[in-house]
Design an enzyme around this catalytic site. Structure first.
Site: not given
Length: 384
Positions: A12, A107-108
């Site tokens: 993350d 973003d993961e």
DNA sequence: TCTGGGGTCCTAGGACCC
DNA sequence: TCTGGGGTCCTAGGACCC
């Protein structure tokens, strides 16, 4: 197939958009920074640095409120195309480090490291630390990584160590790890569900663990089954590597409410051009067209219509315009949106129209190419 | 304080068909 | 005259995520 537990990492990126802006402008490092829209134009915060979070600034917070909480906040405009490109580059790099990678959002990332112990002398914890350092050194992006026996647990675990954290949940200790955490950490438990659970005295995951499955499903329906599983440390284990979009949408909140139908139609036309252009770039046609309106009081209405597959601006616009007229009650409009779904591959033409359609497709492609080269305003497809 | 934009999935009712 | 059940599609709205 062995019954050995899986080893899944969740990576993350810490306040990703802010981190990218800090690469472009190192002067932003160490300061309270937020990426977001303008406070005059009804903008909200989309990413806040940890220095800003210390003042209570959060994602989705109106920009004006963020500035009141933190007057020295540096508010910068986002560059979302760039964020997407960096995210994809990072994904490509991660695929060199792990056999199976899922990009779960901008973003993961999930990485399936099951069976990779041999590559790092059995030390997967050391491996994810190395990966964290690599992401920082090669991409200048701080991140947190958690390792667990399923995706859901890895995602929950990473939230407990952000920013710049590492977390390993050993196999067999899943329920124990989760027990003290508030139920709100479970993905899928938002404000509403958390309030319902709290009304029954369920505050922590331990509280949930102590209820029967029947208790939870009585309260939350089918969703309860999933939550009950997660609370006991179970969760999805399969990474999704072949994700395809199921809808394309574009919406705009106006800095000032639009009062006339002429203004609304003009905006609608721009939105339709945008979504149709995206649709054609995929080689798809849409069958369901939906229009959304939000009024000053934030009340929101949608209406939809299903038609024969099309990706032609004037056809979509005609449908959308009818839906808009049907939906609009005359009050000034805060937000207008167009949403396409129910796609076909784009080749399902009836024979009678195939030739005509071929020419039309060629023309539309030329328009898209011009727009890509010279900007969206260079040419519009007529709809009169 | 006055609430973005892009998505996914679920539910529920009504239409329609067999 | 009153009354089936199941399956699927469409539509509207809601919860949730980043």
């Amino acid at each position: 197939m062995s019954n050995r537990p899986k080893q899944i990492a969740h990576l993350d990126l810490d306040c990703f958009f802010v981190s990218v802006e800090r690469i472009k402008d190192p002067g932003l490092r160490g300061k309270p920074v937020a990426v977001g829209g303008s406070p005059q134009g009804r903008g909200v915060v989309t990413s806040a640095s940890y220095e800003a979070r210390a003042f209570g600034v959060r994602s989705a917070m109106p920009a004006g409120q963020a500035l009141r909480l933190c007057p020295q906040l540096i508010l910068v405009r986002g560059h979302h195309r760039e964020y997407g490109e960096i995210s994809e580059r990072l994904c490509t790099r991660l695929q060199e480090l792990a056999p199976v990678v899922e990009r779960a959002s901008i973003d993961e990332f999930y990485l399936d490291l099951t069976g990779c112990e041999g590559l790092c002398k059995g030390d997967l914890g050391g491996f994810i630390r190395t990966m964290q350092r690599l992401v920082l050194e090669e991409f200048s992006l701080p991140c947190s990584i958690a390792l667990a026996t399923n995706k859901t647990l890895a995602k929950i675990a990473v939230g407990t160590v952000k920013p710049a954290g590492i977390c390993v949940v050993p196999a067999g200790q899943e329920a124990e790890f989760l027990a003290p955490l508030p139920v709100g950490v479970i993905p899928g438990v938002g404000v509403k569900t958390e309030a319902r659970l709290l009304s029954r005295g369920i505050r922590t995951v331990r509280d949930m663990q102590q209820r029967t499955l029947e208790d939870i499903t009585k309260l939350l329906g089918a969703h309860g089954q999933w939550l009950h599983d997660v609370a006991h440390g179970r969760g999805s284990e399969e990474l999704v590597t072949n994700w395809t979009r199921k809808s394309i949408s574009k919406a705009e909140t106006f800095s000032k409410d639009l009062a006339t139908m002429a203004e609304l139609e003009e905006e609608l036309h721009l939105l339709v051009e945008d979504v149709c252009s995206t649709l054609r770039s995929k080689g798809w046609k849409t069958q369901t067209i939906q229009v959304k309106i939000r009024y000053h009081d934030f009340s929101t209405f949608t209406t939809a219509h299903t038609v024969e597959g099309t990706n032609d601006d004037p056809v979509v616009y005609r449908e959308a315009r009818e839906l808009l007229h049907h939906l609009h009650d005359g009050r000034p409009v805060r937000l207008l949106g167009v949403h396409l779904s129910n796609f076909t591959s784009g080749e399902q033409l009836s024979l009678d129209f195939a030739d005509h359609d071929k020419g039309r497709q060629k023309m539309l492609k030329a328009v898209d190419d011009l727009r890509a080269r010279f900007g969206d305003d260079v040419i519009h497809v007529g709809h009169a």
